[in-house]
Design a protein around this motif. Structure first.
Motif, short mmCIF file in Angstrom:
data_model
loop_
_atom_site.label_atom_id
_atom_site.label_comp_id
_atom_site.label_asym_id
_atom_site.label_seq_id
_atom_site.Cartn_x
_atom_site.Cartn_y
_atom_site.Cartn_z
N PRO A 114 10.11 -0.58 -0.18
CA PRO A 114 10.69 0.61 0.46
C PRO A 114 11.48 0.27 1.72
O PRO A 114 11.15 -0.67 2.45
N THR A 115 12.53 1.06 1.94
CA THR A 115 13.33 0.93 3.16
C THR A 115 13.11 2.18 4.02
O THR A 115 12.60 3.20 3.53
N LEU A 116 13.51 2.09 5.27
CA LEU A 116 13.37 3.23 6.17
C LEU A 116 14.18 4.43 5.65
O LEU A 116 13.73 5.57 5.74
N GLU A 117 15.35 4.15 5.09
CA GLU A 117 16.19 5.23 4.56
C GLU A 117 15.52 5.96 3.40
O GLU A 117 15.81 7.13 3.14
N GLN A 118 14.64 5.29 2.69
CA GLN A 118 13.89 5.93 1.60
C GLN A 118 12.63 6.62 2.12
O GLN A 118 12.27 7.70 1.66
N LEU A 119 11.96 6.00 3.09
CA LEU A 119 10.69 6.54 3.58
C LEU A 119 10.86 7.80 4.42
O LEU A 119 10.01 8.69 4.36
N SER A 123 9.99 6.23 -8.96
CA SER A 123 9.01 5.60 -9.85
C SER A 123 8.79 4.14 -9.48
O SER A 123 7.65 3.67 -9.40
N ARG A 124 9.87 3.43 -9.20
CA ARG A 124 9.75 2.01 -8.83
C ARG A 124 9.07 1.84 -7.47
O ARG A 124 8.30 0.90 -7.27
N LEU A 125 9.31 2.77 -6.53
CA LEU A 125 8.61 2.72 -5.24
C LEU A 125 7.12 2.93 -5.44
O LEU A 125 6.30 2.20 -4.87
N GLY A 136 0.79 -1.23 0.00
CA GLY A 136 0.00 0.00 0.00
C GLY A 136 0.82 1.27 0.00
O GLY A 136 0.29 2.37 -0.21
N VAL A 137 2.13 1.17 0.24
CA VAL A 137 2.98 2.36 0.32
C VAL A 137 3.09 3.06 -1.03
O VAL A 137 2.98 4.29 -1.12
N GLY A 138 3.28 2.30 -2.10
CA GLY A 138 3.46 2.90 -3.43
C GLY A 138 2.31 3.81 -3.85
O GLY A 138 2.53 4.97 -4.20
#
Length: 197
Positions: free
Chosen positions: A47-52, A38-40, A7-9
């Motif tokens: 997703p990783t915490l560093e991206q979120l 785009s891929r996320l 559901g994050v994307g």
């Protein structure tokens, strides 16, 4: 866990579109590449915490909102101001998409950026809470004070800023796809009828 991450994307895509930002805009804000973003958004990258963390900061939402964490039972809304382009923006709406509400504080006129008209898809309504606002819409210019409001199609070139040496505070409603805020007209109250004896 897989359902939560799936559901994050869509939430990321909705938040970006609600702000009217492109993948390139978001890449510049977060330090992530447009390809990664785009891929996320399309669910092709977990997703990783560093991206979120930088994404939550850029969108001005709590990390819990990105992953749809269950409510904690705390009814208070914890507003987190975000600084963007010299403005202080406090998101008041917690859901992606649709009409979004913000409190925006514009810096004093002497510290504001030069008047550069911008255009983008959407429709905006604002109400001046405090201070004086200089509002440029196309070739016209308006001065608004506390208690005054304006609404406009954001495809028309526009600029908003403080009109003097004090900050200006606005309550703003913005519809990214051109949704208008439907404000019900006020009706005068009817005088009370005397009670029958």
């Amino acid at each position: 866990m897989d359902d939560v991450l799936a559901g994050v994307g869509p939430r990321l895509r909705d938040l970006r579109k609600a702000r009217g930002a492109t993948l390139a805009d978001l890449a510049a804000e977060t330090g992530l590449t447009a390809s990664t973003l785009s891929r996320l958004e399309n669910g092709r990258l977990r997703p990783t915490l560093e991206q979120l963390l930088p994404l939550a900061r850029a969108h001005g939402v709590p990390l819990d909102d990105l992953v749809a964490a269950p409510p904690t039972g705390d009814p208070r809304i914890h507003l987190r101001p975000v600084r963007r382009f010299g403005l202080t923006v406090v998101p008041l709406t917690r859901r992606p998409g649709g009409v979004q509400a913000y409190k925006v504080v514009y810096p004093p006129a002497g510290r504001a950026a030069t008047t550069r008209l911008q255009t983008h898809d959407g429709y905006e309504w604002f109400y001046v809470l405090e201070g004086r606002v200089r509002f440029v819409l196309g070739e016209r210019e308006f001065l608004l004070g506390a208690g005054e409001a304006a609404e406009f199609d954001t495809r028309v070139p526009h600029w908003i800023g403080s009109a003097d040496d004090r900050p200006a505070e606005l309550l703003t409603l913005f519809g990214p796809q051109g949704e208008r805020a439907h404000l019900a007209p006020t009706r005068p109250s009817q005088p009370a009828k005397p009670a029958k004896r």
